[in-house]
Design an enzyme around this catalytic site. Structure first.
Site, PDB file in Angstrom:
ATOM      1  N   ASP A  12       0.848  -1.188   0.000  1.00  0.00           N
ATOM      2  CA  ASP A  12       0.000   0.000   0.000  1.00  0.00           C
ATOM      3  C   ASP A  12       0.891   1.247   0.000  1.00  0.00           C
ATOM      4  O   ASP A  12       2.064   1.176   0.395  1.00  0.00           O
ATOM      5  CB  ASP A  12      -0.896  -0.053   1.245  1.00  0.00           C
ATOM      6  CG  ASP A  12      -1.710   1.205   1.435  1.00  0.00           C
ATOM      7  OD1 ASP A  12      -2.463   1.574   0.511  1.00  0.00           O
ATOM      8  OD2 ASP A  12      -1.593   1.837   2.505  1.00  0.00           O
TER       9      ASP A  12
ATOM     10  N   ASP B 156      -0.260   5.152   0.790  1.00  0.00           N
ATOM     11  CA  ASP B 156      -0.523   6.119   1.868  1.00  0.00           C
ATOM     12  C   ASP B 156      -0.552   5.424   3.231  1.00  0.00           C
ATOM     13  O   ASP B 156      -1.351   4.510   3.453  1.00  0.00           O
ATOM     14  CB  ASP B 156      -1.876   6.811   1.646  1.00  0.00           C
ATOM     15  CG  ASP B 156      -1.917   7.623   0.365  1.00  0.00           C
ATOM     16  OD1 ASP B 156      -1.597   8.813   0.403  1.00  0.00           O
ATOM     17  OD2 ASP B 156      -2.272   7.037  -0.690  1.00  0.00           O
TER      18      ASP B 156
ATOM     19  N   ASP C  62      -1.995  -0.967   5.890  1.00  0.00           N
ATOM     20  CA  ASP C  62      -2.186  -0.335   7.195  1.00  0.00           C
ATOM     21  C   ASP C  62      -3.638  -0.235   7.622  1.00  0.00           C
ATOM     22  O   ASP C  62      -3.929   0.296   8.697  1.00  0.00           O
ATOM     23  CB  ASP C  62      -1.577   1.076   7.182  1.00  0.00           C
ATOM     24  CG  ASP C  62      -2.336   2.030   6.251  1.00  0.00           C
ATOM     25  OD1 ASP C  62      -2.833   1.556   5.206  1.00  0.00           O
ATOM     26  OD2 ASP C  62      -2.423   3.227   6.563  1.00  0.00           O
TER      27      ASP C  62
END
Length: 223
Positions: free
Chosen positions: A14, A16, A175
């Site tokens: 991922d 961001d 996240d």
């Protein structure tokens, strides 16, 4: 939890909140829009909690702090956001510690590296380029690269097919709940970073196969 081992011929990561801390510049753009539309700016921790489902949803939630926006208001907000964010893309955003070291080692091991993000491609590619990460990735899939984005499994299964691998031969590092839901739906192992953007959700609720404090901690988990 960290005792898990993954074959990981392909590592999907991922953007961001996992590779890059983009929250300061996203918050700056969101607050520029709010002020342009006569609304009060929002604190950074509030905006941070809105990140992960693309900038339209971020902007919808930011506007909704004062009053739920109409689709017309949201349509009007997006060009303002895009112009400002595009002009300030890497003003304050930084690569998280040990990310580049980990990417170098993963690539040296011959693993296929993929960046999978819900961020629009117009921002993803320049962000990775400007912060020196683009060349590590054999494939980059943005939020508008395919018909569906995370938490749908399509980006993960697409990446697997691209490299002629099964989802079980990959591992997703992220996240947020979008990452774990996408991985579970794809039948792919998932590792979560302990930092990043997950709103108010406790880390344990993500139910990842492993949790790491830096991207480099992924390396001992790989076969």
């Amino acid at each position: 939890m960290q005792e898990s081992r993954f074959s990981a011929r392909m590592v999907l990561i991922d953007l961001d909140g996992t590779l890059i801390d983009t929250a300061p510049d996203l918050a700056g753009a969101a607050n520029h829009v709010l002020q342009s539309m006569g609304r009060q700016p929002a604190p950074m921790p509030v905006i941070r909690g809105f990140i992960g489902n693309g900038v339209r949803e971020l902007m919808r939630r930011a506007l909704a702090i004062e009053a739920e926006p109409s689709e017309a208001e949201l349509d009007a907000a997006m060009p303002i956001f895009s112009a400002y964010y595009g002009a300030h893309l890497t003003e304050q955003s930084v690569v998280y510690p040990e990310v580049e070291t980990a990417l170098k080692e993963l690539r040296a091991q011959g693993r296929k590296l993929v960046c999978i993000t819900n961020k629009a491609g117009q921002f993803t590619e320049p962000l990775l380029e400007r912060l020196g990460l683009r060349d590590y990735f054999a494939l980059v899939l943005s939020g508008d690269s395919l018909p569906r984005k995370k938490p749908d499994p399509l980006p993960l299964t697409h990446a697997a097919k691209h490299f002629e691998l099964s989802p079980e031969e990959g591992v997703l590092v992220g996240d947020s709940i979008n990452d774990t839901q996408a991985a579970r739906a794809a039948g792919m192992p998932v590792v979560c970073v302990s930092y990043g953007y997950r709103g108010d959700m406790p880390l344990a609720d993500l139910a990842a196969d492993a949790v790491i404090d830096t991207l480099r901690e992924l390396l001992p988990l790989l076969q």
